[in-house]
Design an enzyme around this catalytic site. Structure first.
Site, PDB file in Angstrom:
ATOM      1  N   ASP A  46      22.158  19.141  14.514  1.00  0.00           N
ATOM      2  CA  ASP A  46      21.142  19.849  13.512  1.00  0.00           C
ATOM      3  C   ASP A  46      19.800  19.969  13.969  1.00  0.00           C
ATOM      4  OD1 ASP A  46      20.409  17.110  13.259  1.00  0.00           O
ATOM      5  OD2 ASP A  46      20.544  17.246  11.488  1.00  0.00           O
ATOM      6  N   SER A  47      19.685  19.530  15.460  1.00  0.00           N
ATOM      7  CA  SER A  47      18.486  19.746  16.592  1.00  0.00           C
ATOM      8  C   SER A  47      18.352  21.145  16.577  1.00  0.00           C
ATOM      9  CB  SER A  47      18.724  18.954  17.772  1.00  0.00           C
ATOM     10  OG  SER A  47      19.865  19.056  18.296  1.00  0.00           O
ATOM     11  N   ASP A  85      27.443  18.884  13.026  1.00  0.00           N
ATOM     12  CA  ASP A  85      26.551  17.807  12.360  1.00  0.00           C
ATOM     13  C   ASP A  85      26.264  18.249  10.903  1.00  0.00           C
ATOM     14  OD1 ASP A  85      24.695  15.781  12.675  1.00  0.00           O
ATOM     15  OD2 ASP A  85      23.513  16.592  14.074  1.00  0.00           O
ATOM     16  N   LYS A 115      29.627  14.780  11.944  1.00  0.00           N
ATOM     17  CA  LYS A 115      28.717  13.772  12.298  1.00  0.00           C
ATOM     18  C   LYS A 115      27.847  13.805  11.047  1.00  0.00           C
ATOM     19  CE  LYS A 115      25.095  13.758  15.152  1.00  0.00           C
ATOM     20  NZ  LYS A 115      24.002  13.470  14.384  1.00  0.00           N
ATOM     21  N   GLU A 117      24.446  11.180   9.088  1.00  0.00           N
ATOM     22  CA  GLU A 117      23.427   9.905   9.652  1.00  0.00           C
ATOM     23  C   GLU A 117      23.476   8.657   8.497  1.00  0.00           C
ATOM     24  OE1 GLU A 117      19.674  11.513   9.991  1.00  0.00           O
ATOM     25  OE2 GLU A 117      20.290  12.782  11.710  1.00  0.00           O
ATOM     26  N   GLU A 184      20.764   5.772  18.515  1.00  0.00           N
ATOM     27  CA  GLU A 184      19.706   6.714  18.718  1.00  0.00           C
ATOM     28  C   GLU A 184      18.592   5.731  19.175  1.00  0.00           C
ATOM     29  OE1 GLU A 184      19.178  10.622  17.291  1.00  0.00           O
ATOM     30  OE2 GLU A 184      17.175  10.811  18.412  1.00  0.00           O
TER      31      GLU A 184
END
Ligand code: KIV
Length: 267
Positions: A46-47, A85, A115, A117, A184
């Site tokens: 999602d960057s 993501d 993925k 978070e 991270e």
């Protein structure tokens, strides 16, 4: 053709101390290059929000944005594993929403895994998605979707309480069925402890060299973005300079009539 990367292969790589590589891609051409070179995992991160859409952070990225770009990436890939993501608010609301959105990555876009978070607080979602047959990669430490709660993009896990929580979160994600975890921006000692404490691969970004693998944003590695270069990034090229030089040559050749020349003309 290279062997297809699967969750089983990644587990074997951890066992055999073979380092795992992961890079981001948001488009067909980049994905094709990364796949041909042999990167193990391609993350449609999602960057995308910052790198492609020009946002300040990842929060405005939608499921439709992610599906659109994941489809393009999947078209360029033969052997790498494609991980989609899950964007902000696509899995936090409840387990059913999380499962429905995770399913879209596989069903509509053709990804092999998703993925998301968080640790303990998302364990019920991880469990449900995995039980539906969808491989899940966790993401701990600096979790960019919680940027406002963390007070900025900062190293995590410096204090004892945070360290204990991160270690426990990694174990909880493993128990919930995650096949791997991105870790991270945490101190290298903590990353080493977490890598040893779980049997699933830990993919580090700003988490030192003892992780089972590494991930970077491809544009960072290529030196395409130099407004801010995080400490954990190594620039293997300076493509922004090279792109500027090429475009500047093109402008001057068009202006002076040097391009197109006879070679590029049709008779
Ligand atoms: O969105 C992303 O690109 C990521 C990686 C930096 C791990 O989450």
């Amino acid at each position: 053709m290279r062997e297809k990367i699967t969750v089983t292969k990644l587990a074997k790589m951890k066992k055999g101390n073979e380092k795992i590589t992961m890079l981001t891609a948001y488009d067909y051409l980049t994905a094709k290059l990364l796949d041909e070179i042999g990167v193990d995992l391609i993350l449609v991160g999602d960057s995308l929000g910052m790198v492609v859409l020009g946002y300040e952070n990842t929060l405005a990225v939608t499921m439709d944005d992610m599906i659109h770009h994941t489809k393009a990436v999947v078209k360029g890939v033969e052997s790498s594993m494609v991980v989609g993501d899950m964007p902000f608010m696509s899995y936090q609301i409840n387990v059913d929403e999380a499962l429905k959105n995770a399913g879209r990555f596989l069903q509509e876009a053709g990804a092999q895994a998703v993925k998301l978070e968080g640790g303990e607080e998302v364990a019920d979602k991880v469990d449900k998605i995995v039980k539906a047959g969808i491989p899940v990669m966790g993401h701990l430490g600096l979790t960019p979707q919680s940027v406002h709660q963390m007070g900025g993009f900062k190293v995590q896990g410096k204090e004892e309480k945070q360290k204990k929580k991160l270690l426990k979160d990694a174990q909880i994600l493993e128990e919930a069925g995650a096949f791997s975890i991105v870790l991270e921006c945490v101190p290298k000692e903590l990353a080493t402890d977490i890598t040893k404490a779980v049997s699933i691969p830990i993919i580090g970004i700003g988490a030192g060299r003892e992780c089972d693998g590494q991930v970077l944003v491809t544009q960072d590695l290529l030196g395409m973005y130099d407004k801010f270069v995080p400490k954990f990034v190594k620039q293997y090229a300076r493509l922004s300079n090279e792109i500027k030089r090429a475009v500047s040559d093109y402008i001057s050749e068009v202006k002076t009539g040097k391009f197109p020349s006879e070679e590029q003309e049709f008779c």
